[in-house]
Design a protein around this motif. Structure first.
Motif, mmCIF file in Angstrom:
data_model
loop_
_atom_site.group_PDB
_atom_site.id
_atom_site.type_symbol
_atom_site.label_atom_id
_atom_site.label_comp_id
_atom_site.label_asym_id
_atom_site.label_seq_id
_atom_site.Cartn_x
_atom_site.Cartn_y
_atom_site.Cartn_z
ATOM 1 N N ASN A 16 0.841 -1.194 0.000
ATOM 2 C CA ASN A 16 0.000 0.000 0.000
ATOM 3 C C ASN A 16 0.882 1.252 0.000
ATOM 4 N N THR A 17 0.986 1.901 -1.147
ATOM 5 C CA THR A 17 1.865 3.067 -1.300
ATOM 6 C C THR A 17 1.543 4.177 -0.313
ATOM 7 N N GLU A 18 0.272 4.468 -0.115
ATOM 8 C CA GLU A 18 -0.120 5.538 0.810
ATOM 9 C C GLU A 18 0.270 5.204 2.243
ATOM 10 N N ALA A 19 0.073 3.954 2.645
ATOM 11 C CA ALA A 19 0.453 3.542 3.994
ATOM 12 C C ALA A 19 1.966 3.660 4.175
ATOM 13 N N VAL A 20 2.722 3.238 3.179
ATOM 14 C CA VAL A 20 4.182 3.335 3.257
ATOM 15 C C VAL A 20 4.605 4.803 3.360
ATOM 16 N N ASN A 21 3.941 5.691 2.623
ATOM 17 C CA ASN A 21 4.233 7.123 2.737
ATOM 18 C C ASN A 21 4.018 7.623 4.154
ATOM 19 N N LYS A 22 2.980 7.130 4.827
ATOM 20 C CA LYS A 22 2.715 7.526 6.218
ATOM 21 C C LYS A 22 3.878 7.133 7.127
ATOM 22 N N VAL A 23 4.475 5.975 6.856
ATOM 23 C CA VAL A 23 5.625 5.529 7.657
ATOM 24 C C VAL A 23 6.788 6.501 7.472
ATOM 25 N N TYR A 24 7.087 6.841 6.211
ATOM 26 C CA TYR A 24 8.173 7.794 5.948
ATOM 27 C C TYR A 24 7.896 9.134 6.631
ATOM 28 N N GLU A 25 6.667 9.599 6.574
ATOM 29 C CA GLU A 25 6.314 10.879 7.201
ATOM 30 C C GLU A 25 6.471 10.810 8.711
ATOM 31 N N LEU A 26 5.971 9.746 9.334
ATOM 32 C CA LEU A 26 6.073 9.608 10.786
ATOM 33 C C LEU A 26 7.531 9.567 11.227
ATOM 34 N N LYS A 27 8.350 8.821 10.504
ATOM 35 C CA LYS A 27 9.761 8.696 10.876
ATOM 36 C C LYS A 27 10.607 9.904 10.448
ATOM 37 N N LYS A 28 10.006 10.765 9.610
ATOM 38 C CA LYS A 28 10.753 11.899 9.033
ATOM 39 C C LYS A 28 11.988 11.353 8.305
ATOM 40 N N ARG A 29 11.752 10.313 7.542
ATOM 41 C CA ARG A 29 12.829 9.581 6.871
ATOM 42 C C ARG A 29 12.811 9.858 5.378
ATOM 43 N N ASP A 30 13.978 9.995 4.811
ATOM 44 C CA ASP A 30 14.144 10.170 3.372
ATOM 45 C C ASP A 30 13.575 8.943 2.671
ATOM 46 N N ASN A 31 12.650 9.145 1.747
ATOM 47 C CA ASN A 31 12.002 8.005 1.109
ATOM 48 C C ASN A 31 12.884 7.287 0.091
ATOM 49 N N ARG A 32 14.129 7.715 -0.051
ATOM 50 C CA ARG A 32 15.069 6.956 -0.884
ATOM 51 C C ARG A 32 15.755 5.865 -0.061
ATOM 52 N N ARG A 33 15.610 5.939 1.274
ATOM 53 C CA ARG A 33 16.148 4.885 2.145
ATOM 54 C C ARG A 33 15.051 3.848 2.320
ATOM 55 N N VAL A 34 15.208 2.714 1.692
ATOM 56 C CA VAL A 34 14.137 1.714 1.657
ATOM 57 C C VAL A 34 13.878 1.104 3.032
ATOM 58 N N LEU A 35 12.717 0.509 3.160
ATOM 59 C CA LEU A 35 12.268 -0.086 4.402
ATOM 60 C C LEU A 35 12.332 -1.609 4.316
ATOM 61 N N ILE A 36 12.556 -2.248 5.440
ATOM 62 C CA ILE A 36 12.550 -3.706 5.513
ATOM 63 C C ILE A 36 11.105 -4.191 5.565
ATOM 64 N N CYS A 37 10.870 -5.333 4.947
ATOM 65 C CA CYS A 37 9.561 -5.985 5.000
ATOM 66 C C CYS A 37 9.697 -7.336 5.686
ATOM 67 N N LEU A 38 8.609 -7.766 6.315
ATOM 68 C CA LEU A 38 8.543 -9.090 6.916
ATOM 69 C C LEU A 38 7.530 -9.939 6.164
ATOM 70 N N VAL A 39 7.852 -11.205 5.984
ATOM 71 C CA VAL A 39 6.911 -12.189 5.438
ATOM 72 C C VAL A 39 6.927 -13.395 6.363
ATOM 73 N N ALA A 40 5.877 -14.214 6.301
ATOM 74 C CA ALA A 40 5.738 -15.337 7.220
ATOM 75 C C ALA A 40 6.704 -16.481 6.937
ATOM 76 N N ASP A 41 6.942 -16.755 5.649
ATOM 77 C CA ASP A 41 7.712 -17.953 5.315
ATOM 78 C C ASP A 41 8.228 -17.882 3.876
ATOM 79 N N GLU A 42 8.940 -18.931 3.460
ATOM 80 C CA GLU A 42 9.527 -18.974 2.117
ATOM 81 C C GLU A 42 8.461 -18.936 1.023
#
Length: 186
Positions: A34-60
């Motif tokens: 969700n692009t909009e949700a990810v933007n909210k994370v960058y805004e909350l953290k005041k983080r440069d959106n060129r620094r990518v974020l880690i994602c979690l998944v359940a399994d292989e």
């Protein structure tokens, strides 16, 4: 735990932000597709959106949904590592554009944490997992160290493991399709 999963799922599906414990640190999370949700994370953290974020998944199995080609080396690392390890893969897919690096790579971890596993499994998707701090400030080692700004900036705080003292962030390894392995963070 089931109640916390249900509450967090509702927020994730609505495009909101959650604050949750992982196998490493307390994290700010959202639906990684969700692009909009990810933007909210960058805004909350005041983080440069060129620094990518880690994602979690359940399994292989879920990992295959987000990475076009998973090198055999990655599967070996996932199998034998005894500490949390995030792997940067070439050719990410099915994720918000602002989770994917300029070179097309994505950073994904399969956490060794029951809550994260079940949340991701029931969500049936990748979740952003970035430390619960404002960019440039130290990562909180416990729930008590999370700033009021972060606490107020999320839509839901998972009510589990508030007493947990967090380990250090995950190791990060970049595995290129051409066989090159690079350690980014030990």
């Amino acid at each position: 735990m089931q109640k916390e999963i249900t509450n967090a799922l509702k927020v994730l599906k609505e495009g909101g932000l959650i604050l949750y414990p992982t196998d490493t640190v307390w994290a700010i999370g959202c639906d990684a597709s969700n692009t909009e949700a990810v933007n909210k994370v960058y805004e909350l953290k005041k983080r440069d959106n060129r620094r990518v974020l880690i994602c979690l998944v359940a399994d292989e199995r879920m990992l295959k949904k987000y990475v076009k080609h998973i090198p055999e080396t990655a599967l070996n690392i996932i199998e034998v590592t005894d500490k949390p390890t995030t792997i940067i893969y070439d050719d990410g897919q099915n994720l918000a554009y602002n989770v994917v690096a300029e070179d097309g790579s994505v950073a994904i971890r399969i956490p060794d944490d029951e809550f994260c596993y079940w949340l991701s499994r029931k969500f049936n998707g990748a979740m952003v997992s970035t430390s619960a701090n404002i960019s440039g400030l130290p990562s909180p080692k416990s729930f008590k160290e999370i700033s009021p700004e972060v606490l107020k900036g999320v839509d839901y705080v998972v009510n589990l493991h508030h007493e947990k003292i967090c380990n250090k962030p995950s190791s990060i390894i970049k595995l290129s399709n051409n066989g090159i392995v690079k350690i980014i963070r030990e």
